[in-house]
Write a protein that holds these residues in place. Structure first.
Motif, PDB file in Angstrom:
ATOM      1  N   LYS A  79      -2.999   0.065  -3.750  1.00 18.09           N
ATOM      2  CA  LYS A  79      -2.313  -1.245  -3.383  1.00 18.09           C
ATOM      3  C   LYS A  79      -1.831  -1.878  -4.431  1.00 18.09           C
ATOM      4  CE  LYS A  79      -4.803  -1.726   1.015  1.00 18.09           C
ATOM      5  NZ  LYS A  79      -5.535  -2.435   1.672  1.00 18.09           N
ATOM      6  N   THR A  98      -5.648   5.959  -1.826  1.00 20.19           N
ATOM      7  CA  THR A  98      -4.561   4.747  -1.507  1.00 20.19           C
ATOM      8  C   THR A  98      -4.675   3.880  -2.531  1.00 20.19           C
ATOM      9  OG1 THR A  98      -5.118   5.346   0.751  1.00 20.19           O
ATOM     10  CG2 THR A  98      -4.185   3.242   0.458  1.00 20.19           C
ATOM     11  N   LEU A 129       2.317   6.922  -7.217  1.00 16.65           N
ATOM     12  CA  LEU A 129       2.538   6.343  -5.838  1.00 16.65           C
ATOM     13  C   LEU A 129       3.679   6.469  -5.286  1.00 16.65           C
ATOM     14  CD1 LEU A 129       1.075   3.787  -8.069  1.00 16.65           C
ATOM     15  CD2 LEU A 129       0.225   3.048  -5.566  1.00 16.65           C
ATOM     16  N   GLY A 172       0.623  -1.268  -0.037  1.00 21.44           N
ATOM     17  CA  GLY A 172      -0.167   0.025   0.018  1.00 21.44           C
ATOM     18  C   GLY A 172       0.814   1.259   0.058  1.00 21.44           C
ATOM     19  N   ASP A 209       0.473   5.941  -0.613  1.00 22.20           N
ATOM     20  CA  ASP A 209      -0.470   7.063  -0.941  1.00 22.20           C
ATOM     21  C   ASP A 209      -0.464   7.456  -2.460  1.00 22.20           C
ATOM     22  OD1 ASP A 209      -1.207   7.460   1.658  1.00 22.20           O
ATOM     23  OD2 ASP A 209       0.757   8.737   1.857  1.00 22.20           O
TER      24      ASP A 209
END
Length: 652
Positions: A623, A621, A553, A411, A413
């Motif tokens: 992943k 978020t 990310l 994960g 941000d």
């Protein structure tokens, strides 16, 4: 609540009610117009021996129960006070109060005195109440109640009914009850028996041992001091202290000995005697005192050590022996019932204290080993059902998590950006003239975004056009005159003017900035900057498409090792928490940057599909799916990695 038979305590209906005046150690009354009688100054007899002749003092001193004492005391008070009609003593029993004595002759008078008694008990101070006689409304009487206090605690109340009198008379009656209450204090204290010599001796011994224990700096000095103090106080030749180590006792302190060899046969025999007492969890006296115990080790120690008598008391922690105290005396009959009881009391008090201090001063490694050993014993031994159930649940959980595979996702941000983001820059130095769009506006290809001021360019255009006409005219005149040299020069000048004119015309076209494609203006708001100067190359606006996005990310450096190009993932945006969008990793930037004190790597991914509601700049978020891992690894790999780094840091 006072236990008093129910009955009327006030005047009949229609008559005047009682008039209450509180008293705190002396009369503070507001009774008005009290009748004057012959006994106003003779409330208490001081010269008549009537109450002395009745033998009440002797009976009072010999009273063995609170009932008999209260009766004799009340009779004595009523004999000393003039004008008493009836009286009662109420005494505390547990949480309630009971009648202990009534005067005269135990007749049932308590119900008439109930109101004053309850008021005095509730207020814990003297009370005076005036009543009208129900038989004769022209006469009245007074109820005077005084609480019986001992060491600021309420034990009971005495209430008397007297004839009418002056304030001095009522004050004298109250004062007599107050003075007489001291006898109850004497009686209550007489019920506490004085400590006998054996109890006093035990208290003094225990106090001395506690002082020695507290003053010691460490366990060894505390154990040596306590055993030496015990030997001195009890007159023993030697006192030994031992604690369980493994399966047997280890002697840790001997009176009057700072150092001793633990491998000597005598010391080992002492340890065996302690084992014998602890195994049976019972005090052992040798020579035997008739108890049904095994004392072979004690008899052997007494014979080989030349000791007259032995007494070993186990030190208990709960129902388990953790140590023992061994007393030695030269007299074979020394440890009788009293001495044995004293030894047991001493061991019961000092043994656990010394054992606690002994455990606290162990090294950390020993504490961990002992804790692990105790845990294992509790786990496999009897009882401790909760521990066994918890361990079983932990094992099952470990097995389930160790063999269960789940998708492991990294994960991070994430922020949404346009896959292509076109910048609209100033084509030349100028001024902002007009603005048609700003950040957040949707535009289509060819829509005007803004205009720059073109007045200077228009003037330049007019100038160049005039020069062009002038050169064309001169060029024609030279052609007519067949002046080849002048024709060549004018041709070159005409080309120069045409080039400058084309440049100005192109600049005029660029004063109007248009959208390069359908999309949204993501940056740039010139509506508040009309007329402001701009320089060539300044980025004034940025436009991004609405049908092609990328995901940026910021992945923690501890997880970037698991990532690879073409891995898939999902993103959930803060503005649309119920929806997720697929993406695939396209690029992993090899350079790290610091974000909020953490090193992160920039990972770029292409959004697969989309929604009309998506906008560049949305955050959420993301992943990234790495692969299948065991659930136990997913939960613990972060801690394991930290432990590896920490241990490597401290290893040589």
């Amino acid at each position: 609540m006072v236990t008093i038979p129910a009955g009327p305590v006030c005047a009949r209906k229609g008559e005047k009610g009682p008039e209450v005046v509180n008293q705190n150690m002396r009369i503070m009354t507001e009774v008005t117009q009290l009748e004057q009688t012959d006994n106003t100054t003779a409330a208490v007899e001081t010269s008549s021996p009537r109450y002395l002749e009745q033998g009440l003092w002797a009976a009072l001193e010999d009273a063995s129960t609170v009932e008999s004492f209260a009766l004799q005391w009340l009779s004595l008070q009523c004999a000393m006070i003039n004008g008493v009609r009836r009286a009662v003593v109420i005494w505390r029993k547990d949480a309630d109060f009971e009648i202990k004595a009534q005067w005269p002759d135990q007749q049932q008078v308590a119900k008439q005195l109930a109101l004053a008694s309850e008021t005095a008990l509730r207020q814990q101070q003297g009370v005076v109440k005036k009543f009208l006689d129900p038989q004769d409304e022209s006469s009245s009487y007074y109820h005077i109640a005084f609480p019986l206090m001992i060491d600021s605690q309420l034990y009971g109340v005495v209430t008397v009914e007297v004839e009418p009198g002056s304030q001095e008379y009522l004050a004298a009656v109250m004062r007599q009850l107050q003075w007489g209450s001291i006898w109850f204090d004497h009686y209550q204290r007489r019920q506490i028996p004085a400590l006998d010599s054996d109890a006093r001796r035990r208290l003094e011994t225990l106090g001395s041992l506690l002082a020695t224990f507290i003053e010691a700096k460490d366990f060894q000095s505390a154990a040596a001091g306590v055993t030496t103090e015990l030997a001195t106080e009890l007159g023993c030749e030697r006192v030994c202290l031992g604690f369980v180590k493994g399966r047997n006792h280890e002697v840790v302190a001997i009176s009057h000995s700072a150092n001793f060899d633990k491998k000597k046969n005598l010391i080992q025999a002492m340890g065996e005697a302690m084992d014998e007492a602890s195994d049976q969890v019972q005090t052992i006296v040798s020579p035997s005192d008739g108890s049904a115990v095994i004392n072979q080790a004690h008899e052997l120690l007494r014979r080989d050590g030349g000791v007259g008598s032995l007494c070993t008391v186990p030190v208990l922690q709960g129902d388990q022996a953790v140590g023992a105290v061994l007393f030695e005396h030269h007299d074979p009959n020394h440890f009788g019932q009293a001495e044995r009881a004293l030894c047991e009391e001493v061991a019961m008090l000092m043994g656990p204290l010394l054992e606690l201090r002994h455990r606290e001063e162990r090294s950390l490694v020993v504490k961990i080993a002992d804790a692990a050993k105790q845990f294992a014993q509790n786990l496999v031994g009897p009882s401790h059902f909760n521990l066994k159930a918890g361990a079983l649940v932990a094992v099952l959980l470990l097995l389930v998590t160790g063999f269960s595979s789940v998708d492991y996702r990294v994960g991070a941000d994430a922020v949404l950006e346009g896959w292509v983001q076109r910048s609209v820059a100033a084509p030349f130095d100028g001024y902002v003239a007009d603005v048609e769009a700003r950040a957040g506006d949707l535009v289509t290809e060819g829509d005007i975004l803004f205009r720059l001021d073109d007045r200077d360019l228009q003037l330049e255009l007019l100038k160049l056009q005039s020069q062009q006409r002038q050169v064309d005219k001169e060029y024609l005149e030279a052609m007519v005159a067949h002046d080849k040299a002048t024709v060549g020069i004018l041709k070159a000048r005409a080309d120069q003017v045409d080039a400058n004119l084309s440049l100005v015309q192109e600049q005029l076209k660029r004063t109007v900035a248009r959208a390069p494609f359908d999309g949204i203006v993501v940056t740039g708001d010139l509506s508040q900057e009309l007329g402001s100067p701009v320089q060539k190359g300044d980025i004034l606006m940025q436009v991004a498409p609405l049908d092609d996005y990328r995901v940026i990310l910021d992945v923690d450096e501890r997880s970037v090792r698991d990532l690879a190009v073409d891995q898939s993932g999902k993103i959930s945006l803060a503005s649309m928490p119920g929806d997720t969008f697929d993406f695939s990793v396209r690029r992993i930037t090899p350079l790290a940057r610091v974000e909020e004190g953490v090193n992160v790597f920039r990972v770029e991914a292409r959004l697969e599909g989309g929604s009309p509601a998506l906008r560049p700049g949305m955050q959420g978020t993301g992943k990234i799916l790495v692969g299948e891992r065991s659930l136990l690894w997913v939960w613990t790999h972060g801690f394991v990695d930290w432990l590896r780094i920490w241990s490597w840091t401290w290893l040589p």
